[in-house]
Design a protein around this motif. Structure first.
Motif, short mmCIF file in Angstrom:
data_model
loop_
_atom_site.label_atom_id
_atom_site.label_comp_id
_atom_site.label_asym_id
_atom_site.label_seq_id
_atom_site.Cartn_x
_atom_site.Cartn_y
_atom_site.Cartn_z
N LEU A 112 0.81 -1.22 0.00
CA LEU A 112 0.00 0.00 0.00
C LEU A 112 0.85 1.28 0.00
O LEU A 112 0.32 2.36 -0.26
N CYS A 113 2.14 1.15 0.28
CA CYS A 113 2.99 2.34 0.35
C CYS A 113 3.26 2.86 -1.06
O CYS A 113 3.87 2.16 -1.88
N PRO A 114 2.87 4.10 -1.37
CA PRO A 114 3.05 4.61 -2.73
C PRO A 114 4.49 4.97 -3.06
O PRO A 114 4.83 5.16 -4.23
N ARG A 158 12.94 7.50 1.72
CA ARG A 158 11.98 7.27 0.64
C ARG A 158 10.56 7.68 1.03
O ARG A 158 9.73 7.93 0.16
N CYS A 159 10.29 7.73 2.32
CA CYS A 159 8.93 7.97 2.81
C CYS A 159 8.44 9.37 2.41
O CYS A 159 9.17 10.35 2.55
N SER A 160 7.20 9.44 1.94
CA SER A 160 6.61 10.74 1.61
C SER A 160 5.73 11.25 2.75
O SER A 160 5.07 12.27 2.60
N PHE A 161 5.70 10.53 3.87
CA PHE A 161 4.96 10.94 5.07
C PHE A 161 3.47 11.15 4.75
O PHE A 161 2.83 12.04 5.29
N CYS A 162 2.95 10.30 3.86
CA CYS A 162 1.56 10.45 3.44
C CYS A 162 0.59 9.93 4.49
O CYS A 162 -0.61 10.19 4.43
N ASN A 163 1.08 9.08 5.41
CA ASN A 163 0.26 8.55 6.51
C ASN A 163 -0.61 7.36 6.12
O ASN A 163 -1.40 6.89 6.94
N GLU A 164 -0.51 6.89 4.90
CA GLU A 164 -1.37 5.78 4.45
C GLU A 164 -1.18 4.54 5.31
O GLU A 164 -2.14 3.85 5.66
N CYS A 165 0.08 4.23 5.64
CA CYS A 165 0.34 3.01 6.42
C CYS A 165 -0.29 3.11 7.81
O CYS A 165 -0.88 2.14 8.31
N ALA A 166 -0.19 4.30 8.43
CA ALA A 166 -0.75 4.47 9.77
C ALA A 166 -2.27 4.44 9.74
O ALA A 166 -2.92 3.96 10.68
#
Ligand code: SF4
Length: 252
Positions: free
Chosen positions: A49-51, A66-74
């Motif tokens: 699920l991580c874009p 690499r993380c875009s801090f989009c919060n999808e995982c959380a």
């Protein structure tokens, strides 16, 4: 006159007196925390699920580079992933940007990875030239904010300057587009040695969402020693300032 006093009262105190311990909003996404109990199946689900491709599909670890801090995982797996508002996440080694399962330790710079001449020469005064190498102006705006009345980074002798010939190092934002690749080299060559290279933001550190695109050319990043990695999408001014202060060995 009363109007001006009212405006001052409404604005309150904007100046940040202690940049090392400034509380930020609980909504701010900084250092993530990952449950130690994550299973391989959950890690695989999170990676899918991580874009940004920031989650390791086997371990579930997050690479802040690499993380875009989009919060999808959380949002999808709150029992496994959550973000703290710890903004001190700069590192001198790229591998230290990887947040492991159950890791409670904050991200800190590795003192042994700091070149000796950096502290000897630049602890009292550091001038930096910023190069936006295909950036989207988000990290650039945050870097601009470091010098405003709130953060006032200049109080520590750290400032941005217009010319690389006046600079002690370069601060790179953006994934390094092909068109900016040579310009980046020229800017670096115009900066007198010894010179720092600092990467700010996910795009600069890993290429971000543009990683693997034929429109970017990252030879410069791959062929030079990087002194400091400052994650964020965009990076917060406090992350940048604290990262530099740690690198320079400044206590306060
Ligand atoms: S917050 Fe980071 S690790 Fe989580 S899904 Fe978004 S890009 Fe991936």
């Amino acid at each position: 006159m009363l109007k001006e006093i009212k405006i001052l009262a409404d604005h309150g105190k904007q100046y940040v007196p202690d940049l090392r311990n400034q509380p930020v909003s609980a909504l701010f996404r900084g250092r993530p925390v990952i449950s130690a109990d994550i299973t391989a199946a959950l890690a695989g689900r999170a990676a899918a699920l991580c874009p940004a491709g920031a989650i390791d599909g086997n371990s579930g670890a997050i690479d802040l580079g690499r993380c875009s801090f989009c919060n999808e995982c959380a949002l999808a797996m709150p029992e496994v992933y959550r973000f703290t508002n710890d903004y001190r996440i700069a590192a001198t080694r790229k591998e230290d940007l990887v947040i492991k399962l159950g890791q409670a330790d904050p991200v800190r710079i590795d003192e042994t990875a700091v070149r000796k001449e950096i502290r000897r020469l630049f602890r009292q005064s550091l001038k930096l030239r910023q190069v936006s190498a295909g950036g989207d102006n988000s990290c650039e705006m945050e870097l601009g904010a470091t010098g405003n009345v709130n953060f006032d980074m200049g109080r520590y002798g750290i400032e941005f300057v217009a010319s690389p010939r006046h600079a002690d190092g370069i601060v790179i934002t953006g994934p390094v587009s092909e068109n900016m690749s040579r310009a980046l080299e020229i800017c670096y060559e115009a900066t007198p040695a010894p010179r720092l290279i600092i990467l700010v933001g996910t795009d600069a550190i890993s290429g971000g969402l543009f990683a693997g695109s034929p429109a970017i050319k990252r030879n410069f990043i791959e062929n030079h020693h990087i002194d400091l990695y400052i994650p964020g999408n965009p990076a917060h001014p406090l992350t940048f300032i604290n990262g530099l202060m740690d690198l320079l060995g400044k206590k306060q």
